[in-house]
Design a protein around this motif. Structure first.
Motif, mmCIF file in Angstrom:
data_model
loop_
_atom_site.group_PDB
_atom_site.id
_atom_site.type_symbol
_atom_site.label_atom_id
_atom_site.label_comp_id
_atom_site.label_asym_id
_atom_site.label_seq_id
_atom_site.Cartn_x
_atom_site.Cartn_y
_atom_site.Cartn_z
ATOM 1 N N CYS A 148 49.991 16.058 46.735
ATOM 2 C CA CYS A 148 48.743 14.846 47.388
ATOM 3 C C CYS A 148 48.486 14.794 48.743
ATOM 4 O O CYS A 148 49.214 15.238 49.609
ATOM 5 N N GLN A 149 47.050 14.603 48.972
ATOM 6 C CA GLN A 149 46.684 14.156 50.408
ATOM 7 C C GLN A 149 46.487 12.731 50.559
ATOM 8 O O GLN A 149 45.911 12.140 49.896
ATOM 9 N N LYS A 150 47.059 12.331 51.746
ATOM 10 C CA LYS A 150 47.086 10.845 52.076
ATOM 11 C C LYS A 150 45.721 10.749 53.249
ATOM 12 O O LYS A 150 45.752 11.142 54.242
ATOM 13 N N LEU A 151 44.762 9.726 52.546
ATOM 14 C CA LEU A 151 43.971 9.452 53.571
ATOM 15 C C LEU A 151 44.342 8.949 54.784
ATOM 16 O O LEU A 151 45.384 7.897 54.571
ATOM 17 N N PRO A 152 43.868 9.089 56.063
ATOM 18 C CA PRO A 152 44.565 8.786 57.150
ATOM 19 C C PRO A 152 44.299 7.196 57.541
ATOM 20 O O PRO A 152 45.257 6.535 58.060
ATOM 21 N N ASP A 153 43.409 6.537 57.102
ATOM 22 C CA ASP A 153 43.127 5.149 57.434
ATOM 23 C C ASP A 153 43.740 4.092 56.093
ATOM 24 O O ASP A 153 44.388 3.200 56.402
ATOM 25 N N SER A 154 43.330 4.561 54.968
ATOM 26 C CA SER A 154 43.361 3.564 53.853
ATOM 27 C C SER A 154 45.002 3.807 53.296
ATOM 28 O O SER A 154 45.396 3.032 52.541
ATOM 29 N N LYS A 155 45.420 5.315 53.510
ATOM 30 C CA LYS A 155 46.512 5.616 52.995
ATOM 31 C C LYS A 155 46.450 5.879 51.386
ATOM 32 O O LYS A 155 47.692 5.865 50.980
ATOM 33 N N VAL A 156 45.298 5.879 50.954
ATOM 34 C CA VAL A 156 45.237 6.416 49.287
ATOM 35 C C VAL A 156 45.760 7.762 49.147
ATOM 36 O O VAL A 156 45.529 8.748 49.828
ATOM 37 N N ASP A 157 46.706 7.946 48.045
ATOM 38 C CA ASP A 157 46.935 9.132 47.745
ATOM 39 C C ASP A 157 45.975 10.002 46.993
ATOM 40 O O ASP A 157 45.390 9.342 46.008
ATOM 41 N N VAL A 158 45.379 11.275 47.639
ATOM 42 C CA VAL A 158 44.324 11.960 46.661
ATOM 43 C C VAL A 158 45.015 13.140 46.231
ATOM 44 O O VAL A 158 45.467 14.059 46.763
ATOM 45 N N LEU A 159 44.519 13.411 44.713
ATOM 46 C CA LEU A 159 45.376 14.650 44.039
ATOM 47 C C LEU A 159 43.952 15.471 43.812
ATOM 48 O O LEU A 159 43.030 14.918 42.998
ATOM 49 N N LEU A 160 43.668 16.434 44.487
ATOM 50 C CA LEU A 160 42.429 17.224 44.632
ATOM 51 C C LEU A 160 42.472 18.103 43.498
ATOM 52 O O LEU A 160 43.294 18.540 42.784
ATOM 53 N N SER A 161 41.112 18.603 42.901
ATOM 54 C CA SER A 161 40.479 19.492 42.097
ATOM 55 C C SER A 161 40.983 21.032 42.660
ATOM 56 O O SER A 161 40.895 21.104 43.852
ATOM 57 N N PRO A 162 41.465 21.955 41.663
ATOM 58 C CA PRO A 162 41.220 23.567 42.330
ATOM 59 C C PRO A 162 40.319 23.867 42.483
ATOM 60 O O PRO A 162 39.980 25.005 43.298
ATOM 61 N N CYS A 163 38.985 23.380 41.933
ATOM 62 C CA CYS A 163 37.715 23.606 42.233
ATOM 63 C C CYS A 163 37.528 25.257 41.835
ATOM 64 O O CYS A 163 36.962 25.918 42.528
ATOM 65 N N ASP A 164 38.047 25.771 40.502
ATOM 66 C CA ASP A 164 37.937 27.002 40.397
ATOM 67 C C ASP A 164 38.147 26.923 38.884
ATOM 68 O O ASP A 164 38.981 26.567 38.038
ATOM 69 N N ALA A 165 37.081 27.546 38.323
ATOM 70 C CA ALA A 165 36.665 27.487 36.707
ATOM 71 C C ALA A 165 37.901 28.081 36.099
ATOM 72 O O ALA A 165 38.093 27.807 34.898
ATOM 73 N N GLU A 166 38.453 29.334 36.323
ATOM 74 C CA GLU A 166 39.309 30.053 35.916
ATOM 75 C C GLU A 166 40.769 29.475 35.935
ATOM 76 O O GLU A 166 41.424 29.174 34.825
ATOM 77 N N VAL A 167 40.971 28.702 36.929
ATOM 78 C CA VAL A 167 42.314 27.851 37.076
ATOM 79 C C VAL A 167 42.267 26.750 36.055
ATOM 80 O O VAL A 167 43.204 26.466 35.517
ATOM 81 N N ALA A 168 41.025 26.311 36.128
ATOM 82 C CA ALA A 168 40.909 24.955 35.192
ATOM 83 C C ALA A 168 41.230 25.319 33.626
ATOM 84 O O ALA A 168 41.836 24.299 33.071
ATOM 85 N N GLU A 169 40.977 26.467 33.361
ATOM 86 C CA GLU A 169 41.265 26.741 31.902
ATOM 87 C C GLU A 169 42.696 26.893 31.731
ATOM 88 O O GLU A 169 43.183 26.769 30.600
ATOM 89 N N SER A 170 43.406 27.153 32.802
ATOM 90 C CA SER A 170 45.156 27.080 32.525
ATOM 91 C C SER A 170 45.687 25.592 32.521
ATOM 92 O O SER A 170 46.764 25.471 32.065
#
Length: 382
Positions: free
Chosen positions: A214-236
């Motif tokens: 996860c990436q943590k937002l510097p101000d609110s400290k919310v944990d963010v789990l990002l998308s791979p932004c990749d259609a091929e990876v998404a299939e896996s």
């Protein structure tokens, strides 16, 4: 009072459940079911107490998670066949309130069962009246709209920030638009780590793995789990992996906020089925109403249960809209639980700069959009 309780005994071990049934048969009506039948039987009838005997297969944690998701008021008593501290920790985090080891503590359990039943209703009333966060019982909110450009991602991210800042809760925001993403741009997050990095550890996935990615937002400290932004990876990334990810997040966070894409596939269906609440974002116009109707029809065909979990959040409300909020309430199948004003002037600078809309706890000058989200978010989690 105890005799009226709906009690499930989940077991595949005849020696253990026979001993318990013999001990309780004169006082309580207990239904014996196998671990494989648990989901089906819970969907048919809500249990008050579940006595769960550790099965041969490793499904205990997921079964208890399901119980806490489907019937939060159900009390789970876990009986282990081996004394294992790791198992104790995992099932307790999942929501089990009592833990006994067979055969050493079976007599203790039998003697205490009457007290557990007597206190059950009292404990349920206390939990209903008190807003609190408990490990293993996090709530999952899935934000969805079948209409592109509805403002879904902005609302999901602002909702997550609001919960973190206003309630001081553990919050994770998950971008499940696996092909194209969007949250990373909206919040100016520059990272190569994504959901896909959890795939190699899928079989032993835990809180530490998720927090490391996860990436943590510097101000609110919310944990963010990002998308791979990749259609091929998404299939896996299978729907089974998505289910395991969300259940692990439920054990580790108070609130799990999911930003879904505007289409349906196996991964989206899984996220909708795992959600405690499905927030459908609706813009007040005719095309949006048409796509909502199509989503409802598709959900019926796919067997997605919406009636008890889905609600409508109307976004971009303005006087000049062709359809007004009062008109929508009379034609919508699901309840409208909030309305967010159109605030182009206030929101656009944040979008253009890639800045979070909420940064600190007590902001003096919230834009109208943020005020509306705050009011709605606090009402939703009560």
């Amino acid at each position: 009072m105890e005799n009226n309780l709906n009690i499930f005994l989940v077991s595949e071990h005849e020696a253990i459940h026979s001993q318990l049934l013999n001990a309780f048969s004169d006082q309580y009506k207990i239904r014996l079911i196998s671990p494989d039948e648990l989901i089906r039987e819970v969907n048919r009838d809500t249990p008050d107490i579940v006595i769960y005997i550790q099965p041969e297969s490793d499904v205990s944690v997921e079964s208890i998670q399901f119980l806490q998701m489907a019937t939060p008021s159900t009390q789970v008593i876990f009986i282990a066949r081996v004394g294992d501290l790791s198992l104790l920790r995992n099932v307790t985090q999942s929501g089990a309130t009592e833990f006994f080891v067979y055969p050493e503590e079976i007599s203790l359990f039998i003697s205490r069962f009457s007290t557990i039943c007597t206190n059950y209703k009292k404990n349920v009333e206390i939990s209903k009246q008190t807003l609190h966060f408990s490990r293993g019982r996090g709530q999952i909110f899935s934000f969805f709209s079948s209409n592109g450009g509805s403002g879904k991602s902005l609302l999901a991210s602002t909702f997550a920030q609001t919960l973190k800042l206003e309630l001081n809760a553990e919050v994770i925001l998950i971008d499940l638009n696996l092909q194209f993403g969007g949250i990373e741009t909206m919040l100016s997050i520059d990272s190569t780590r994504s959901i896909a990095d959890l795939l190699p550890v899928a079989d032993e996935l835990n809180e530490s793995h998720i927090r490391n990615v996860c990436q943590k937002l510097p101000d609110s400290k919310v944990d963010v789990l990002l998308s791979p932004c990749d259609a091929e990876v998404a299939e896996s990334l299978s729907d089974e992996f998505i289910a395991k990810l969300l259940r692990t997040c439920r054990r580790s966070f108070d609130f799990v906020v999911i930003d879904l894409p505007s289409y349906i596939n196996a991964q989206v269906v899984t996220a909708l089925e795992e959600a405690d609440q499905i927030i459908y974002i609706l813009n007040p116009n005719t095309p949006s109403l048409k796509t909502l109707k199509q989503f409802e029809e598709l959900s019926i065909r796919l067997g997605i249960e919406l009636s008890s979990r889905a609600s409508i959040l109307i976004n971009k409300v303005a006087r000049e809209n062709e359809v007004q909020e009062k008109d929508l309430k009379s034609i919508l199948r699901f309840p409208v639980n909030g309305a967010i004003r159109l605030d182009h002037k206030g929101v656009q600078p944040f979008i253009n700069k890639g800045e979070p809309i909420r940064k600190v706890t007590k902001e003096r000058r919230l834009i109208p959009f943020a005020k509306d989200v705050k009011k709605w978010a606090l009402a939703v989690v009560k």
